[in-house]
Design an enzyme around this catalytic site. Sequence first.
Site, short mmCIF file in Angstrom:
data_model
loop_
_atom_site.label_atom_id
_atom_site.label_comp_id
_atom_site.label_asym_id
_atom_site.label_seq_id
_atom_site.Cartn_x
_atom_site.Cartn_y
_atom_site.Cartn_z
N LYS A 121 -3.72 7.41 23.71
CA LYS A 121 -4.61 8.47 23.23
C LYS A 121 -5.91 8.53 24.01
O LYS A 121 -6.51 9.60 24.14
CB LYS A 121 -4.90 8.30 21.74
CG LYS A 121 -3.73 8.64 20.87
CD LYS A 121 -4.16 8.94 19.45
CE LYS A 121 -2.98 9.40 18.62
NZ LYS A 121 -3.29 9.49 17.20
N LYS A 205 8.20 11.27 22.68
CA LYS A 205 8.46 11.55 21.26
C LYS A 205 7.96 12.94 20.88
O LYS A 205 7.01 13.45 21.51
CB LYS A 205 7.86 10.45 20.37
CG LYS A 205 6.38 10.46 20.28
CD LYS A 205 5.85 9.55 19.17
CE LYS A 205 4.35 9.79 19.09
NZ LYS A 205 3.62 9.12 18.11
N LYS A 208 2.64 16.25 17.64
CA LYS A 208 1.74 17.37 17.32
C LYS A 208 0.92 17.78 18.52
O LYS A 208 0.48 18.91 18.64
CB LYS A 208 0.71 16.93 16.27
CG LYS A 208 1.24 16.58 14.92
CD LYS A 208 0.11 15.93 14.08
CE LYS A 208 0.68 15.21 12.88
NZ LYS A 208 -0.13 14.12 12.39
P1 TYM Z 1 0.98 10.50 12.24
O1 TYM Z 1 0.14 11.48 11.52
O2 TYM Z 1 0.96 10.47 13.72
O3 TYM Z 1 2.49 10.67 11.81
C1 TYM Z 1 2.88 10.69 10.46
C2 TYM Z 1 4.21 10.00 10.28
O4 TYM Z 1 5.21 10.66 11.06
C3 TYM Z 1 5.87 9.70 11.88
N1 TYM Z 1 6.23 10.35 13.15
C4 TYM Z 1 7.48 10.38 13.64
N2 TYM Z 1 8.63 9.89 13.16
C5 TYM Z 1 9.74 10.12 13.91
N3 TYM Z 1 9.72 10.79 15.09
C6 TYM Z 1 8.57 11.30 15.59
N4 TYM Z 1 8.57 11.98 16.73
C7 TYM Z 1 7.37 11.10 14.86
N5 TYM Z 1 6.08 11.47 15.07
C8 TYM Z 1 5.39 11.00 14.00
C9 TYM Z 1 4.85 8.59 12.10
O5 TYM Z 1 5.49 7.39 12.46
C10 TYM Z 1 4.19 8.54 10.74
O6 TYM Z 1 4.97 7.75 9.85
N6 TYM Z 1 -1.37 6.17 11.87
C11 TYM Z 1 -0.53 7.07 11.12
C12 TYM Z 1 -1.17 7.57 9.83
C13 TYM Z 1 -1.61 6.46 8.96
C14 TYM Z 1 -0.78 5.59 8.21
C15 TYM Z 1 -1.68 4.72 7.52
C16 TYM Z 1 0.60 5.47 8.07
C17 TYM Z 1 -2.91 6.12 8.72
N7 TYM Z 1 -2.93 5.06 7.85
C18 TYM Z 1 -1.19 3.73 6.69
C19 TYM Z 1 1.07 4.46 7.22
C20 TYM Z 1 0.18 3.61 6.56
C21 TYM Z 1 -0.29 8.29 12.00
O7 TYM Z 1 -0.99 8.58 12.90
O8 TYM Z 1 0.73 9.04 11.64
#
Ligand code: TYM
Length: 343
Positions: A121, A205, A208
């Site tokens: 990032k 992957k 967004k």
């Molecule tokens: P974020 O917002 O990037 O993504 C949210 C969730 O979607 C999953 N994900 C995917 N799964 C499969 N294939 C993909 N291409 C894909 N892109 C995203 C992510 O693995 C996630 O589960 N850091 C986290 C948010 C967060 C969080 C937490 C999660 C903050 N605190 C505590 C769990 C526990 C994040 O950026 O997710």
Amino acid sequence: MTDAPISYAGPERVLSGVQCSGALHLGNYLGALVKFARLQHEKQTFIFVADLHAITVWQEPEKLASQTREIVAAYLAAGLDPMKAAIFAQSSVREHAELAWIFNCVARLGWLDRMTQFKEKSGQHKERSSVGLYTYPVLQAADILVYKATHVPVGEDQKQHLELTRDIAAKFNNDFKAPGFFPLPEPLTQGPGARVMSLRDGSAKMSKSDPSDNSRINLLDDADAIASKIRKAKTDPEPLSETLEDLKTRPEADNLVGIYAALSGLSKEQVLAEFGGKGFGTFKPALADLAVSVMGPIGDRMRGFLDDPGEIDAVLAKGAADARNVAAPVLDETKKLVGFWRA
Ligand code: TYM
């Protein structure tokens, strides 16, 4: 007389969250939202919108609240029930940020230096990134441990952050002589939707932040957009593999088979049993029909919830109160263990 060790054993709890930093896509749905909806029936569940994490990169202040509501609309559309799961905004439960500070003093710089997501990032200009982007995984550990969560449903890309969470929990328990105070949470990453790849590049992957909208299926895409993106998805000219082994060398085909499996509830083997040896001219329309039949109604339900922001706000207010009831005593106990002055 010897003091018996204090037992901190508690209930099993599920926690997860999604950042409100852009439109949600099929990867978020299959990697995370589907599991949230299932787990709420099995364990006490906390699902939040990671708005504190979102501001580690610039977010327009006038859009942030509506981005948060959009994630909640997706949660509700995916089947989360506010009577079963606490659904809330991270920034409205201040215990997350307070525990994160304590954890900033537990986590080691060397641990954070290894985090690949920060490297991705921050890109070429690390020195221009926010400090928050660097300590992002420490806040994530606080999100989880402030509820003493034991299970964290996430996509595969979050595994490293979960390992760091476990390291922080173990070091805190050890430093403050409180074995078992924080549980070592398990990531729940199983299933064919754990790593959905871009429709334009099987080695990246689905994300967004990908500049190409054709790389992902957004939860708010209509049927035409979903079908057209699948039609345009990158593939190779060969017919679909007959075996999983053969599929491994064809990342784009593998991804589409994985998506079909995740959306249908079949295994990849079962999908190959049906489509192996057939051309993409047969497979893609079948996948498009399936994707439209599963994702179309999700988008419709989301639009319905978005038409009623008052209802979403009520969900968020209730969820924050429910979450605080659990987080506040955990933070209190944590502060006691650290030894802060108290009246
Ligand atoms: P974020 O917002 O990037 O993504 C949210 C969730 O979607 C999953 N994900 C995917 N799964 C499969 N294939 C993909 N291409 C894909 N892109 C995203 C992510 O693995 C996630 O589960 N850091 C986290 C948010 C967060 C969080 C937490 C999660 C903050 N605190 C505590 C769990 C526990 C994040 O950026 O997710």
